[in-house]
Design a protein around this motif. Structure first.
Motif, short mmCIF file in Angstrom:
data_model
loop_
_atom_site.label_atom_id
_atom_site.label_comp_id
_atom_site.label_asym_id
_atom_site.label_seq_id
_atom_site.Cartn_x
_atom_site.Cartn_y
_atom_site.Cartn_z
N PRO A 162 5.51 0.17 -3.06
CA PRO A 162 4.35 -0.06 -2.19
C PRO A 162 4.48 0.78 -0.92
O PRO A 162 5.56 0.89 -0.35
CB PRO A 162 4.43 -1.55 -1.85
N ASN A 208 2.36 0.46 1.89
CA ASN A 208 1.70 -0.11 3.07
C ASN A 208 2.57 -0.09 4.32
O ASN A 208 2.17 0.43 5.36
CB ASN A 208 1.25 -1.55 2.78
N ASP A 209 3.80 -0.66 4.22
CA ASP A 209 4.67 -0.72 5.41
C ASP A 209 5.13 0.67 5.83
O ASP A 209 5.24 0.96 7.02
CB ASP A 209 5.90 -1.59 5.12
N ASP A 214 2.42 2.30 7.70
CA ASP A 214 2.29 1.64 9.00
C ASP A 214 3.34 2.13 10.00
O ASP A 214 3.04 2.39 11.16
CB ASP A 214 2.41 0.13 8.78
N LYS A 258 -2.25 6.81 8.58
CA LYS A 258 -2.67 5.49 9.04
C LYS A 258 -4.02 5.58 9.75
O LYS A 258 -4.93 4.79 9.47
CB LYS A 258 -1.61 4.94 10.00
N GLN A 303 -7.59 4.02 8.56
CA GLN A 303 -8.33 3.09 9.43
C GLN A 303 -9.78 3.53 9.57
O GLN A 303 -10.69 2.71 9.64
CB GLN A 303 -7.67 3.03 10.81
N GLN A 342 -9.16 3.36 1.81
CA GLN A 342 -8.18 2.27 1.85
C GLN A 342 -8.43 1.28 0.71
O GLN A 342 -7.52 0.87 -0.01
CB GLN A 342 -8.28 1.58 3.22
N THR A 369 -6.19 0.48 -2.97
CA THR A 369 -5.48 -0.79 -2.93
C THR A 369 -5.53 -1.45 -4.32
O THR A 369 -6.61 -1.70 -4.86
CB THR A 369 -6.09 -1.72 -1.86
N ASN A 383 -1.37 -4.04 -2.77
CA ASN A 383 -0.52 -2.94 -2.33
C ASN A 383 -1.16 -1.57 -2.58
O ASN A 383 -1.95 -1.40 -3.50
CB ASN A 383 0.82 -2.98 -3.07
N ILE A 384 -0.71 -0.62 -1.77
CA ILE A 384 -1.09 0.78 -1.98
C ILE A 384 0.07 1.46 -2.68
O ILE A 384 1.21 1.38 -2.21
CB ILE A 384 -1.38 1.48 -0.63
N TYR A 385 -0.21 2.11 -3.82
CA TYR A 385 0.88 2.77 -4.56
C TYR A 385 0.76 4.29 -4.60
O TYR A 385 1.65 4.96 -5.11
CB TYR A 385 0.93 2.23 -5.99
#
Ligand code: CA
Length: 541
Positions: A143, A145-146, A149, A156, A160, A166, A170, A175-177
């Motif tokens: 994933p 995402n973190d 970030d 990022k 946004q 986005q 998803t 999760n974004i893979y």
């Protein structure tokens, strides 16, 4: 010109050779990055220059990551691409290509790699979103995402601003893979009409559906090609398998021709079950019966434009800006005065001006980080590099000084690129630009080589906001996918047949409509609509 072209080519060949030679030599050493010798020279360089050169460096020690990227059945990620080399120099990360170079089926190559369990650090492909979701949820891809970030400020910020992207990337587990390829410039197709015929018959550009009908009727009745024969084909369409661009005219009666659409309340509809579609089909059947629509619409074949415009018989169509505009150049000697111009979509019966079809603004293509990757932080930073201004320019336009120059802050392709016998897109692919890595395309890349008529059409449709928002590409859960696969193919086949029967007058629209709606229900439309709605709601939750 010839000499310049040769010199440019010689330069490219030299650079490729130098790097191939460099790679082979360096392959034995610990340091895989040819340009990484900056350290030894740096003492002599002013600090500012050194910092500038390392502005995008992700790691002080050169890092090699493997990439498995076989795509479009014909291409493989190449270490000697000029764009890869430049990225290497800028980021200090070197991608080593591990996909087979001679395979011809990208999906097969991808499946073999997944089945082997031996995954490269980075995996890229076109048309791979569902697989990235599926294997991501099973743990083969990590994933993002973190990581985004914490380590990918450009990505990022982009996500946004582009919440549509986005959402698109998803997975059902939240999760974004993968990071996708995001095309730019949503104008794709538009209405075209013979301006010289309008002039000959003293007619204005049609601004409404009724005016379009009158103009096409006049094309049919008043001999605009001046040969004394009633041989004009006012409306033509080269999608002969399904008359797609002709069925699309139902939008002029408030209908939709793409399979699914959403209303203003977020409710999903199946287009060919709605009353507006029925109204549109009734009128199109009338147009066909009156000889306005090509009598051979379903059999004319893909060359309908070449044949009917080339014979000076075709009057109007709906098709891609670039290719349709090109008939002005192709036919200017054969047909004196030939002038095929893009026009705004005629207003529909409710006064709405709308182009239903826009280019896909997000592709199910891109790249992902495998669970085997020992450098996820560096890799997401590398993915982020392509979303910096410099990375985006590199991915779109190639190398400054070789392919483009900066003029007034804009990357302008060099004349030898624009005037090359190879189209610009092919030239870019050959150096590793415009490939479906995770990157954001810049429409200015394409705009520079569109002919002026095409450019005018594309700009008119984009700047006036004619292009309708696209129904999203939905992601299904395993259960939903089963329902979809069971029901959709039957409905799709049945509806295609009905459209053809209605248009050609083999079945009367009004007389068969109720039976049609009943058949759709029997084929499971309600169940399918539920699946569409739940996938759609998840998309916008
Ligand atoms: Ca004629």
């Amino acid at each position: 010109m010839k000499l310049r072209k040769f010199l440019a080519m010689a330069l490219v060949v030299c650079m490729i050779f130098a790097v191939v030679a460099g790679c082979t030599q360096k392959g034995k050493e610990a340091d895989p990055v040819p340009k990484a010798d900056g350290e030894t020279k740096s003492d002599a360089e002013p600090q500012a220059n050194k910092d500038e050169a390392k502005k995008y460096w992700i790691t002080d020690k050169p890092l090699e990551l493997t990439i498995h990227m076989h795509f479009r059945d014909t291409m493989v990620y190449k270490e000697d691409w000029l764009v890869e080399q430049k990225a290497r120099e800028l980021t200090n990360i070197y991608l080593k290509s591990v996909a087979p170079q001679n395979a011809t089926k990208s999906t097969e190559v991808f499946n073999i790699m997944m089945a082997s369990g031996d995954l490269a650090d980075i995996v890229g492909k076109d048309n791979v979103k569902d697989e990235f979701f599926q294997y991501g949820m099973e743990g083969a891809f990590i994933p993002l995402n973190d990581l985004i970030d914490k380590h990918a400020p450009n990505l990022k910020k982009f996500l946004q601003e582009r919440t549509d992207v986005q959402k698109f990337i998803t997975a059902p587990d939240g999760n974004i893979y993968f990071i996708p390829y995001i095309p730019d410039g949503d104008a794709a197709t538009g209405y075209f009409i013979r301006q010289d015929w309008l002039d000959k018959l003293n007619l204005q550009v049609p601004k409404t559906v009724d005016e379009l009908y009158s103009v096409l009727k006049a094309f049919r009745e008043q001999d605009p090609n001046e040969n004394g024969e009633k041989d004009e084909v006012p409306w033509l369409d080269r999608k002969s398998s399904d008359a797609k661009e002709t069925i699309r005219l139902v939008t002029l009666w408030g209908g939709h021709s793409e399979d699914w659409y959403e209303d203003e309340n977020g409710k999903v509809h199946f287009s060919a079950a709605e009353p507006e579609f029925k109204e549109g089909m009734k009128n199109l059947a009338k147009w066909y019966a009156e000889g306005i629509i090509d009598p051979e619409i379903y059999t004319r074949g893909k060359k309908a434009r070449e044949i009917l415009f080339g014979d000076n018989k075709g009057g109007a169509t709906h098709d891609w800006f670039a290719s349709t505009s090109s008939f002005n150049d192709k036919l200017k000697d054969k047909i004196p005065g030939f002038n095929l111009q893009p026009i705004a979509p005629p207003a529909d019966i409710n006064g709405r001006i709308m182009e239903e079809y826009g280019r896909e603004l997000i592709k199910p293509d891109g790249w992902a980080i495998s669970a085997a990757n020992k450098h996820p932080v560096e890799t997401i930073k590398y993915f982020d590099f392509w979303f910096t201004e410099e990375g985006r320019r590199l991915a779109n336009f190639g190398i400054e000084g070789i392919h483009y120059d900066m003029v007034d802050g804009k990357p302008i392709f060099k004349p030898e690129v624009l005037n090359n016998a190879q189209p610009v897109n092919n030239q870019m692919w050959e150096i590793g630009a415009q490939i479906p890595r995770g990157f954001w395309q810049d429409f200015f890349y394409e705009e520079q080589w569109m002919n002026p008529v095409a450019k005018k059409g594309a700009r008119m449709y984009m700047d006036n906001g004619y292009i309708m928002k696209k129904f999203p590409l939905l992601a299904y859960t395993v259960e939903e996918k089963k329902v979809y696969d069971r029901i959709w193919p039957n409905i799709d086949t049945y509806v295609s047949e009905m459209k053809q029967k209605w248009l050609l007058g083999a079945e009367d629209v009004e007389a068969t409509w109720d039976k049609h709606v009943k058949t759709l229900k029997e084929l499971g439309l309600d169940e399918l609509l539920k699946v569409q709605q739940s996938a759609y709601d998840r998309y916008y939750q």
